[in-house]
Design an enzyme around this catalytic site. Structure first.
Site, PDB file in Angstrom:
ATOM      1  N   HIS A 121      41.468  34.928  38.100  1.00  0.00           N
ATOM      2  CA  HIS A 121      41.957  35.658  36.650  1.00  0.00           C
ATOM      3  C   HIS A 121      42.406  37.125  36.817  1.00  0.00           C
ATOM      4  CE1 HIS A 121      37.807  37.203  36.915  1.00  0.00           C
ATOM      5  NE2 HIS A 121      38.844  38.654  36.052  1.00  0.00           N
ATOM      6  N   ASP A 151      37.894  29.513  38.855  1.00  0.00           N
ATOM      7  CA  ASP A 151      38.252  31.102  38.856  1.00  0.00           C
ATOM      8  C   ASP A 151      38.620  31.818  40.004  1.00  0.00           C
ATOM      9  OD1 ASP A 151      39.670  33.128  37.738  1.00  0.00           O
ATOM     10  OD2 ASP A 151      37.424  33.746  37.685  1.00  0.00           O
ATOM     11  N   SER A 227      35.764  42.174  39.448  1.00  0.00           N
ATOM     12  CA  SER A 227      36.220  41.356  39.118  1.00  0.00           C
ATOM     13  C   SER A 227      37.227  40.979  40.289  1.00  0.00           C
ATOM     14  CB  SER A 227      37.195  40.268  38.236  1.00  0.00           C
ATOM     15  OG  SER A 227      36.236  40.197  37.118  1.00  0.00           O
TER      16      SER A 227
END
Length: 402
Positions: A121, A151, A227
């Protein structure tokens, strides 16, 4: 005769000096000479200074053992952590002209060839991806492969020298209570490290709807920009990829609330090995096109269960076909969409109830291509168990593939 008074005065002065400096204690005459009011007590005393010597105190260590460990983890891991800037073009100005929009995340180097692991993402929909190393040098990154289900994205930079890859640990035996560290670029503040512990190992549903098994829950502070960055053990080795923050049930900004999650590095390692060997992640598949069934559909069709996944089509030569699973043979319409009825109804996988397509996807994603699972199905009114060896996922032309 006039000298006698002078000599007498001198004699008195000498006697006074001798008396005060030799016989009386130090300060005694000062008390006699100093006037103290009746209602006050003069507590001023001057004692003779004793003999003493100065001794240098033992200096405390520069850092505590815990601090030394924190510093060692940071020094070891920082050179492998990168800042990732993804740029996509969107139409958002007054004249509908394309305007670039940037997003930020983190990642880490895994080998000397410049391969970098991050979250899918972080670079999803990006036209360009730029990587900034710890020494501020910038490089354009190429997308090598992605796995949206887990992911995970694998990037590569070229032309960089003296790369320092991270050390990947084994995440299959992590324990709640272990100390962990997160390094990344929260809110764009590069090279930020936070510390916490593993607070749980649990199955977690990603915002995409996919489920990550054995996700690492931590109370180490994690914020937007973390992230894709590494989650490290006390040796500075990577045990996970920081991926998301628990949603705030009361709304508000997405920020650290003491609950963050990381993808186990063992899961990421398997994905990377697939990408390196096959060019893509080998997502396990049944090679079927399916239709989700709820109580209303089950009643209209006359199925023996009011939940499950109905097989509309079996892909030729795929895992389901080789196991003998059957697709539909009756054409029908759901609204304006053609569906095929009469196929097997999947209601379980390895003893786990299957009620939605996501349940089936999550059950399959807990395995690898080549693994064998036991499906519980209804064929007509008969309930049975069938063993299926999973294959590599293929694209289905219509419907929902599993």
């Amino acid at each position: 005769m006039k000298l006698r008074p002078v000599l007498l005065v001198l004699l008195i002065l000498c006697g006074f000096y001798f008396l005060t400096t030799r016989w009386l204690p130090s300060g005694a005459m000062a008390g006699l000479m100093h006037h103290t009011p009746n209602n006050l007590v003069d507590t001023t005393t001057v004692s003779p200074t004793p003999n003493f010597s100065l001794t240098e105190a033992n200096a405390a260590p520069a850092y505590e053992p815990e601090e030394l460990q924190n510093i060692a983890v940071y020094k070891k891991a920082l050179p492998s952590v990168v800042n990732i800037t993804s740029t996509e073009v969107v139409c958002c100005d007054f004249f509908l002209r394309p305007v670039p929009q940037q997003g930020q995340g983190s990642g880490f180097i895994i080998d000397n060839q410049g391969h970098i692991l991050t979250n899918y993402h972080v670079i999803d929909d990006a036209q360009t991806v730029e990587v900034t190393l710890w020494n501020k040098k910038k490089f354009k990154a190429n997308r090598i492969g992605v796995d949206p289900v887990h992911d995970i994205a694998l990037l590569q930079i070229t032309g960089a020298t003296d790369l320092q890859p991270a050390t990947l640990a084994d995440s299959t035996h992590l324990l709640v209570g272990q100390q962990v560290y997160a390094i990344g670029n929260p809110f764009g503040f590069s090279g930020t490290m936070t510390r916490g512990m593993i607070s749980a190992i649990r199955s977690v549903l990603l915002p995409s709807g996919n489920r990550i098994e054995d996700a690492i829950q931590t109370d180490a502070s994690v914020n937007p920009g973390n992230s894709g960055g590494p989650l490290l053990n006390s040796h500075g080795d990577v045990v996970g990829i920081t991926t998301m923050i628990a949603s705030n049930p009361n709304g508000g900004a997405d920020q650290s609330a003491g609950i963050g999650f990381a993808i186990p590095i063992s899961t990421a390692r398997a994905v990377v090995e697939d990408i390196m060997k096959y060019g893509h992640a080998r997502r396990p598949s049944l090679d079927v096109v399916t239709l989700p069934i709820g109580p209303d559909e089950a009643q209209q069709i006359g199925l023996p269960a009011d939940y499950g996944i109905l097989i509309m089509r079996v892909l030729p030569g795929g895992a389901a076909a080789q196991a003998g699973l059957r697709g539909g043979n009756q054409l029908a319409y759901k609204g304006r969409t053609q569906v095929m009825l009469g196929g097997d109804l999947i209601v379980g996988c390895d003893g786990q109830e299957i009620t939605t397509p996501q349940d089936l996807s999550n059950a399959l994603n807990a395995h690898h291509a080549g693994d064998t699972v036991v499906l519980t199905i209804y064929r007509g009114q008969q309930r049975m168990n069938i063993k299926v060896t999973l294959s590599d996922a293929k694209q289905a032309p219509n419907g929902q593939e599993a």
